[in-house]
Enzyme design. Structure first.
Site, PDB file in Angstrom:
ATOM      1  N   SER A  58       0.827  -1.199   0.000  1.00 40.49           N
ATOM      2  CA  SER A  58       0.000   0.000   0.000  1.00 40.49           C
ATOM      3  C   SER A  58       0.873   1.266   0.000  1.00 40.49           C
ATOM      4  CB  SER A  58      -0.955  -0.033   1.200  1.00 40.49           C
ATOM      5  OG  SER A  58      -1.929   0.966   1.105  1.00 40.49           O
ATOM      6  N   HIS A  99      -8.058  -4.528  -1.414  1.00 42.83           N
ATOM      7  CA  HIS A  99      -6.988  -3.800  -0.743  1.00 42.83           C
ATOM      8  C   HIS A  99      -6.929  -4.196   0.734  1.00 42.83           C
ATOM      9  CE1 HIS A  99      -3.989  -0.606  -0.797  1.00 42.83           C
ATOM     10  NE2 HIS A  99      -4.332  -0.397   0.461  1.00 42.83           N
ATOM     11  N   ASP A 135      -9.866  -3.214  -5.726  1.00 42.27           N
ATOM     12  CA  ASP A 135      -8.962  -2.292  -5.042  1.00 42.27           C
ATOM     13  C   ASP A 135      -8.947  -0.977  -5.791  1.00 42.27           C
ATOM     14  OD1 ASP A 135      -6.941  -0.982  -3.702  1.00 42.27           O
ATOM     15  OD2 ASP A 135      -5.347  -2.354  -4.296  1.00 42.27           O
TER      16      ASP A 135
END
Length: 403
Positions: A189, A373, A343
């Site tokens: 991320s 995600h 995501d």
């Protein structure tokens, strides 16, 4: 029928409706995932309410919650775990105890959390690092960086780079028994953004003699220029990371300014004089056809020049690795990129795959159709999912084969 029974029926009906509309058959273990996602959204609403009431900032509330989850550096029969504080930043080392005549591999991990509430000492990072260190007979080292709302870009970049420069020195690697030719920079991320930016900087820095052999980026956030990509449209209210939270993270990473946040939400934050940078994130040319799905690339509405004057980080490659020029990208090492279908950041990773390959970099791309995600977080009880364990297995397997 009493009022309690009526309330129970209504609650169950609303829960079933939410389950039906939000969690389709594409997701494994949907009830467990639903409870996780709902809990996160409730905490986000609580944080927003406390901020509006002036009691504490959104991020301070999440920081408090994170502190309750911190895992102490406890060694076990397979891995030695130690902490160090370097320039007020936590660095955690996981060193395999396996006896071997060979030098160890090294994985340098940068954690996610939007530069706001993560830390390498959270349970899922601890589980991953122990498993990777033991399975790969490696040294896994994770460095924190100072967080928003107190610190903004480029503080996080500087913290990460200061640590990396000190670790990628022959004497430091020798201290931990690391083979200098077998180093991988890894992140997830926002940590993958840091990992990508660090790799770009290190590969072009003559003052750092040791270069990583590989980088691995897990559902990375790589740009702030376009907040209207197909993945943004499809996952605006998505699992774990809705658009509202992502934009809040990105805008406050640069500074506290509600007008900036609103401009980013409407994708009107890039001034016309920086329009030449949009070619680096143009999904109409860089995104594989199957991910465009009929989406139309619309003409951009440009923002005020004052935005970049006040927040120069918004066009800084250190905060937007996708803005690196082709000569920089051509220097990048062997790369692993993992993207997830559900995501909001999916297209960032897909575009980076395209740009790296266009510049001659060997890239292994893993796309998880049922992924979302934050999938990597789901590897510790009671929040573990089969999907999370499969992703960890894929990542460790790739590193084992290529590092």
């Amino acid at each position: 029928m009493g009022p309690k029974a009526v309330c129970l029926i209504i609650s169950c009906t609303l829960l079933a409706w939410y389950m039906h509309t939000t969690f389709s058959a594409n997701f494994e273990q949907p009830w467990k995932l639903m409870l996780m996602d709902s809990s996160l959204k409730i905490l986000q609403h609580m944080a927003s309410l406390l901020e509006k009431l002036g009691l504490m900032s959104f991020w301070d509330f999440l920081h408090i919650l994170m502190r309750w989850q911190i895992v102490e550096p406890i060694s076990d029969e397979n891995v030695t775990v130690t902490d160090a504080i370097v320039k007020d930043v936590l660095v955690r080392y996981y060193v395999s105890k396996k006896k071997s005549h060979e030098l160890k591999r090294a994985i340098i991990y940068f954690h996610g959390g939007g530069a706001s509430f993560g830390t390498i000492a959270l349970p899922h990072y601890d589980v991953f690092a122990r498993l990777a260190a033991n399975t790969l007979d490696a040294v896994v080292v994770g460095s924190d960086y100072r967080k928003i709302p107190k610190y903004h870009h480029p503080t996080q970049w500087s913290d990460a780079y200061d640590f990396l420069k000190s670790f990628l020195q022959p004497e430091t690697l020798a201290k931990y028994g690391v083979d200098p030719t077998r180093v991988c920079i890894l992140g997830d991320s926002s940590g993958a953004a840091v990992a990508a930016a660090m790799t770009q900087q290190v590969m072009g820095d003559p003052e750092i003699p040791i270069k990583p052999k590989a980088q691995a980026l897990i559902y990375p956030v790589l740009q702030m220029l376009d907040t209207d990509m197909p993945s943004y449209r499809e996952n605006e209210y998505g699992i774990m990371l809705p658009k509202s939270l992502l934009i809040k993270m990105m805008s406050e990473y640069l500074g506290i300014d509600e007008s900036l946040e609103q401009a980013m939400k409407s994708n009107q934050h890039i001034p016309a004089e920086y329009s030449h940078l949009l070619k680096f994130v143009n999904w109409s040319t860089l995104l594989p056809e199957r991910f465009k799905k009929g989406h139309v690339y619309t003409e951009r509405i440009y923002g005020s020049s004052e935005i970049v004057k006040k927040f120069p980080g918004i066009v800084d490659p250190r905060a937007n690795p996708l803005l690196a020029n082709d000569s920089t990208l051509s220097l990048q090492p062997l790369t692993y990129i993992l993207t997830c279908q559900y995501d909001i950041l999916r297209d960032d990773g897909l575009i980076y795959v395209s740009r790296l390959r266009n510049n001659g970099v060997q890239v292994f791309h893993e796309h998880i159709e049922e992924g979302f995600h934050g999938s990597l977080m789901c590897i510790h009880k009671p929040f573990d999912l089969d999907l999370g364990w499969r992703l960890v297995g894929k990542i460790i397997s790739w590193i084992n084969e290529n590092l």
